[in-house]
Design a protein around this motif. Structure first.
Motif, PDB file in Angstrom:
ATOM      1  N   PHE A 162       0.854  -1.198   0.000  1.00  0.00           N
ATOM      2  CA  PHE A 162       0.000   0.000   0.000  1.00  0.00           C
ATOM      3  C   PHE A 162       0.888   1.246   0.000  1.00  0.00           C
ATOM      4  CE2 PHE A 162      -2.151   3.572   1.819  1.00  0.00           C
ATOM      5  CZ  PHE A 162      -3.399   3.519   1.258  1.00  0.00           C
ATOM      6  N   TYR A 211       0.820  14.188   6.051  1.00  0.00           N
ATOM      7  CA  TYR A 211       1.772  13.714   7.070  1.00  0.00           C
ATOM      8  C   TYR A 211       2.317  14.894   7.890  1.00  0.00           C
ATOM      9  CZ  TYR A 211       1.836   9.015   4.949  1.00  0.00           C
ATOM     10  OH  TYR A 211       1.500   7.765   4.485  1.00  0.00           O
ATOM     11  N   TYR A 253      -2.490   0.010  11.275  1.00  0.00           N
ATOM     12  CA  TYR A 253      -2.747  -0.013   9.830  1.00  0.00           C
ATOM     13  C   TYR A 253      -1.623   0.790   9.157  1.00  0.00           C
ATOM     14  CZ  TYR A 253      -7.276  -0.970  11.970  1.00  0.00           C
ATOM     15  OH  TYR A 253      -8.278  -1.445  12.767  1.00  0.00           O
ATOM     16  N   CYS A 254      -0.376   0.384   9.456  1.00  0.00           N
ATOM     17  CA  CYS A 254       0.790   1.236   9.123  1.00  0.00           C
ATOM     18  C   CYS A 254       1.228   1.149   7.678  1.00  0.00           C
ATOM     19  CB  CYS A 254       1.950   0.899  10.050  1.00  0.00           C
ATOM     20  SG  CYS A 254       2.623  -0.755   9.730  1.00  0.00           S
ATOM     21  N   GLY A 255       0.677   0.215   6.891  1.00  0.00           N
ATOM     22  CA  GLY A 255       1.111   0.089   5.495  1.00  0.00           C
ATOM     23  C   GLY A 255       2.601  -0.199   5.450  1.00  0.00           C
ATOM     24  N   SER A 286       4.930   4.265   6.437  1.00  0.00           N
ATOM     25  CA  SER A 286       5.190   5.638   5.982  1.00  0.00           C
ATOM     26  C   SER A 286       4.893   6.701   7.036  1.00  0.00           C
ATOM     27  CB  SER A 286       4.426   5.923   4.687  1.00  0.00           C
ATOM     28  OG  SER A 286       3.101   5.485   4.809  1.00  0.00           O
ATOM     29  N   ILE A 287       3.783   6.562   7.794  1.00  0.00           N
ATOM     30  CA  ILE A 287       3.481   7.602   8.797  1.00  0.00           C
ATOM     31  C   ILE A 287       4.466   7.481   9.972  1.00  0.00           C
ATOM     32  CG2 ILE A 287       1.774   8.455  10.477  1.00  0.00           C
ATOM     33  CD1 ILE A 287      -0.439   7.663   8.531  1.00  0.00           C
ATOM     34  N   ASP A 291       0.480  -3.952  10.664  1.00  0.00           N
ATOM     35  CA  ASP A 291      -0.305  -4.099   9.414  1.00  0.00           C
ATOM     36  C   ASP A 291      -0.370  -5.586   9.086  1.00  0.00           C
ATOM     37  OD1 ASP A 291      -1.022  -1.936   6.926  1.00  0.00           O
ATOM     38  OD2 ASP A 291      -0.879  -4.058   6.348  1.00  0.00           O
ATOM     39  N   TYR A 292      -1.485  -6.013   8.489  1.00  0.00           N
ATOM     40  CA  TYR A 292      -1.606  -7.457   8.221  1.00  0.00           C
ATOM     41  C   TYR A 292      -1.042  -7.899   6.880  1.00  0.00           C
ATOM     42  CZ  TYR A 292      -6.060  -6.726   5.574  1.00  0.00           C
ATOM     43  OH  TYR A 292      -7.020  -6.354   4.681  1.00  0.00           O
ATOM     44  N   SER A 293      -0.584  -6.963   6.059  1.00  0.00           N
ATOM     45  CA  SER A 293      -0.056  -7.357   4.746  1.00  0.00           C
ATOM     46  C   SER A 293       1.446  -7.651   4.837  1.00  0.00           C
ATOM     47  CB  SER A 293      -0.318  -6.234   3.732  1.00  0.00           C
ATOM     48  OG  SER A 293       0.692  -6.189   2.774  1.00  0.00           O
ATOM     49  N   ALA A 332       0.436  -8.438  11.533  1.00  0.00           N
ATOM     50  CA  ALA A 332      -0.701  -9.081  12.204  1.00  0.00           C
ATOM     51  C   ALA A 332      -1.948  -8.253  11.961  1.00  0.00           C
ATOM     52  CB  ALA A 332      -0.436  -9.166  13.702  1.00  0.00           C
ATOM     53  N   LYS A 333      -3.095  -8.881  12.230  1.00  0.00           N
ATOM     54  CA  LYS A 333      -4.341  -8.111  12.204  1.00  0.00           C
ATOM     55  C   LYS A 333      -4.360  -7.252  13.463  1.00  0.00           C
ATOM     56  CE  LYS A 333      -7.566 -10.872   9.581  1.00  0.00           C
ATOM     57  NZ  LYS A 333      -8.721 -11.736   9.602  1.00  0.00           N
ATOM     58  N   GLU A 374      -6.730  -6.155  15.244  1.00  0.00           N
ATOM     59  CA  GLU A 374      -7.670  -6.633  16.274  1.00  0.00           C
ATOM     60  C   GLU A 374      -7.150  -7.857  17.014  1.00  0.00           C
ATOM     61  OE1 GLU A 374      -8.105  -6.227  13.053  1.00  0.00           O
ATOM     62  OE2 GLU A 374      -9.382  -7.741  12.120  1.00  0.00           O
ATOM     63  N   ASP A 408      -5.056   4.519  10.821  1.00  0.00           N
ATOM     64  CA  ASP A 408      -5.318   4.889   9.419  1.00  0.00           C
ATOM     65  C   ASP A 408      -5.966   3.685   8.736  1.00  0.00           C
ATOM     66  OD1 ASP A 408      -5.352   5.924   6.886  1.00  0.00           O
ATOM     67  OD2 ASP A 408      -3.179   6.038   6.635  1.00  0.00           O
ATOM     68  N   PRO A 409      -7.196   3.338   9.165  1.00  0.00           N
ATOM     69  CA  PRO A 409      -7.809   2.102   8.665  1.00  0.00           C
ATOM     70  C   PRO A 409      -8.325   2.240   7.237  1.00  0.00           C
ATOM     71  CG  PRO A 409      -9.363   3.285  10.056  1.00  0.00           C
ATOM     72  CD  PRO A 409      -8.095   4.092  10.063  1.00  0.00           C
TER      73      PRO A 409
HETATM   74  C1  LIG Z   1      -5.436   3.285   4.342  1.00  0.00           C
HETATM   75  S1  LIG Z   1      -4.122   2.162   4.406  1.00  0.00           S
HETATM   76  C2  LIG Z   1      -3.008   3.066   5.414  1.00  0.00           C
HETATM   77  C3  LIG Z   1      -1.548   2.778   5.243  1.00  0.00           C
HETATM   78  C4  LIG Z   1      -0.549   3.759   5.831  1.00  0.00           C
HETATM   79  N1  LIG Z   1      -0.937   4.284   7.104  1.00  0.00           N
HETATM   80  C5  LIG Z   1      -0.221   4.878   4.854  1.00  0.00           C
HETATM   81  O1  LIG Z   1      -0.492   6.063   5.132  1.00  0.00           O
HETATM   82  O2  LIG Z   1       0.360   4.571   3.794  1.00  0.00           O
HETATM   83  C6  LIG Z   1      -4.791   0.929   5.380  1.00  0.00           C
HETATM   84  C7  LIG Z   1      -3.862  -0.233   5.708  1.00  0.00           C
HETATM   85  O3  LIG Z   1      -4.544  -1.105   6.614  1.00  0.00           O
HETATM   86  C8  LIG Z   1      -4.103  -2.440   6.396  1.00  0.00           C
HETATM   87  N2  LIG Z   1      -5.167  -3.262   7.035  1.00  0.00           N
HETATM   88  C9  LIG Z   1      -6.464  -3.378   6.671  1.00  0.00           C
HETATM   89  N3  LIG Z   1      -7.138  -4.118   7.584  1.00  0.00           N
HETATM   90  C10 LIG Z   1      -6.239  -4.461   8.549  1.00  0.00           C
HETATM   91  C11 LIG Z   1      -6.343  -5.199   9.771  1.00  0.00           C
HETATM   92  N4  LIG Z   1      -7.491  -5.720  10.157  1.00  0.00           N
HETATM   93  N5  LIG Z   1      -5.235  -5.324  10.524  1.00  0.00           N
HETATM   94  C12 LIG Z   1      -4.053  -4.808  10.105  1.00  0.00           C
HETATM   95  N6  LIG Z   1      -3.900  -4.095   8.966  1.00  0.00           N
HETATM   96  C13 LIG Z   1      -4.982  -3.921   8.200  1.00  0.00           C
HETATM   97  C14 LIG Z   1      -3.935  -2.541   4.899  1.00  0.00           C
HETATM   98  O4  LIG Z   1      -2.994  -3.529   4.576  1.00  0.00           O
HETATM   99  C15 LIG Z   1      -3.425  -1.101   4.550  1.00  0.00           C
HETATM  100  O5  LIG Z   1      -2.024  -1.085   4.502  1.00  0.00           O
END
Ligand SMILES: C[S@@+](CC[C@H](N)C(=O)[O-])C[C@H]1O[C@@H](n2cnc3c(N)ncnc32)[C@H](O)[C@@H]1O
Length: 400
Positions: A233, A245, A264-266, A269-270, A285-287, A311-312, A314, A329-330
């Motif tokens: 992402f 930012y 939800y750190c992607g 970047s933040i 982040d889960y990815s 990890a997820k 939650e 940042d969901p």
């Molecule tokens: C809107 S992006 C934000 C990414 C980052 N903060 C940025 O500014 O580039 C949302 C992120 O949430 C992650 N994500 C979605 N559901 C998640 C969950 N349940 N647990 C962990 N990460 C999750 C996605 O992989 C994605 O990277």
């Protein structure tokens, strides 16, 4: 049937009334009198299509995109950017008031260019034609260019048309660095004749196989460096992400936070943007792809005080305590109930909620407001010409 548009709904459609039903009309602005054809009718609503304009709004502008009225990817190209920004401020205010009883001032939306801002687009190919699928349909609109995408991406469309003629491409993802120096092309399909495109890209991936030396591109936000892989992402607005930012950074600089979660750190970047001002940061982040890139980005920026967990949110958030800042940042779905409940239990001094969907933001604020007061909400027009809008909401723990 003739109707007069009274206001815009949250998706930028005109709203009118006919036979005691609400009528939703695309490409119709407030004050315009239009003849409509009924596309869909239920007990309460009508969806109409404009057949003719009896009067047009002074806020209506000539559209730049030759595909606007068929593509469906944009919703507000017929409205000036100034008016689009006003619409987005009002939309945030209305939704937050209606669903969360939030009444603090929301204005001064941060916006830059209306066009050529995207660093990533996803296209499909049907019958050798390249384009976008029209909203919720199987109909492909062939495009010659996309005025939302930056010029590096648009320059690749002509060579891709040739490639599509000589192969069976299904899907095309093009991503460029924010400075438009590097380009990543990720293709899916049966593509044996790919050689002609190789000199034009920095990264070529076909059906997940990397065919170039590099598998990622390097990009930047301000002075921070990031590597981004095909499946990771990254914020799509090449110009405004720095402003977004910087706003988070300004909140952080006002306070002395010791330990922060970047949920939800992607690709980190933040969190990486803030490492000079917070003692310890944990990004989640889960990815897998995101976290691999996040760890590379940690090295690229020589940041020792941040770590990343795949990890997820939650599933692991209950492991944390003694946190004084939580950044979330969901995706558009917002926060799940367990995550909100745990945030309320952790009781960080501050929450910074970065939201790309104001409806789910309102739903979540309604719960967070039980313990937190809203210090500020700043809107950012990260997606000009569409109805989407981003906000940063700063919440502070109420003293008992
Ligand atoms: C809107 S992006 C934000 C990414 C980052 N903060 C940025 O500014 O580039 C949302 C992120 O949430 C992650 N994500 C979605 N559901 C998640 C969950 N349940 N647990 C962990 N990460 C999750 C996605 O992989 C994605 O990277």
């Amino acid at each position: 049937m003739k109707v007069k548009v009274e206001k815009l709904d949250n998706f930028g459609r005109g709203i009118a009334h006919l036979n005691e039903k609400i009528v939703f009309i695309e490409n119709a602005l407030v004050g315009e009198e239009v003849d409509i054809e009924i596309k869909k009718e239920t007990k309460k609503i009508i969806e109409g299509k404009v057949l003719d304009y009896h009067s047009t709004s002074p806020k209506r502008i000539k559209t730049l995109c030759p595909h606007y009225y068929v593509c469906g990817g944009c919703h507000l190209e017929h409205l000036s950017l100034v008016e689009e920004n006003k619409f987005k401020e009002a939309k945030i205010k209305d939704i937050l008031k209606k669903f969360a009883d939030v009444t603090i001032p929301i204005n001064n939306i941060i916006a830059k260019n209306a066009y050529f801002y995207r660093n990533k687009i996803t296209l499909h190919v049907k019958n050798k034609k390249i384009g976008y699928y029209q909203d919720k349909t199987n109909e492909l609109t062939e495009i010659s260019n996309c005025p939302l995408a930056n010029s590096k991406i648009n320059n690749l469309l002509e060579p891709l048309k040739t490639l599509a003629r000589d192969n069976d491409i299904e899907k095309i993802v093009i991503r460029s660095s924010n400075d438009e120096k590097q380009i990543l092309l990720n293709l899916t399909g049966h593509i044996p004749n790919y050689k002609s495109i190789l000199p034009l890209v920095d990264v070529l991936i076909i059906n997940d196989k990397v065919l170039t030396k590099k598998s990622f591109i390097n990009t930047n936000i301000g002075s921070k460096q990031y590597q981004i892989s095909a499946n990771s992402f990254f914020q799509v607005n090449k110009e405004l992400t720095k402003n977004l930012y910087d706003e988070i950074l300004a909140i952080v600089k006002e306070n002395k936070y010791i330990k922060a979660l970047d949920l939800y750190c992607g690709t980190g970047s933040i969190g990486l943007y803030l490492t000079d001002y917070i003692k310890e940061i944990i990004g989640i982040d889960y990815s897998k792809s995101n976290i691999i890139d996040a760890n590379k980005n940690k090295l690229l920026n020589n940041s020792q005080n941040i770590k990343f967990i795949c990890a997820k949110v939650e599933d692991v958030i209950t492991n944390y305590s003694n946190i004084d800042l939580i950044i979330v940042d969901p995706p558009r779905a917002g926060l799940d109930k367990k995550t909100i409940k745990t945030i309320n239990t952790i009781e960080p001094q501050s929450i910074i909620y970065v939201s790309c969907d104001v409806v789910t933001l309102a739903r979540d604020l309604k719960i967070l407001k039980e313990k937190y007061y809203i210090k500020s909400i700043k809107p950012f027009n990260m997606f000009p010409r569409t109805y989407h809008v981003e906000c940063i909401c700063h919440l502070i723990l109420q003293e008992n």
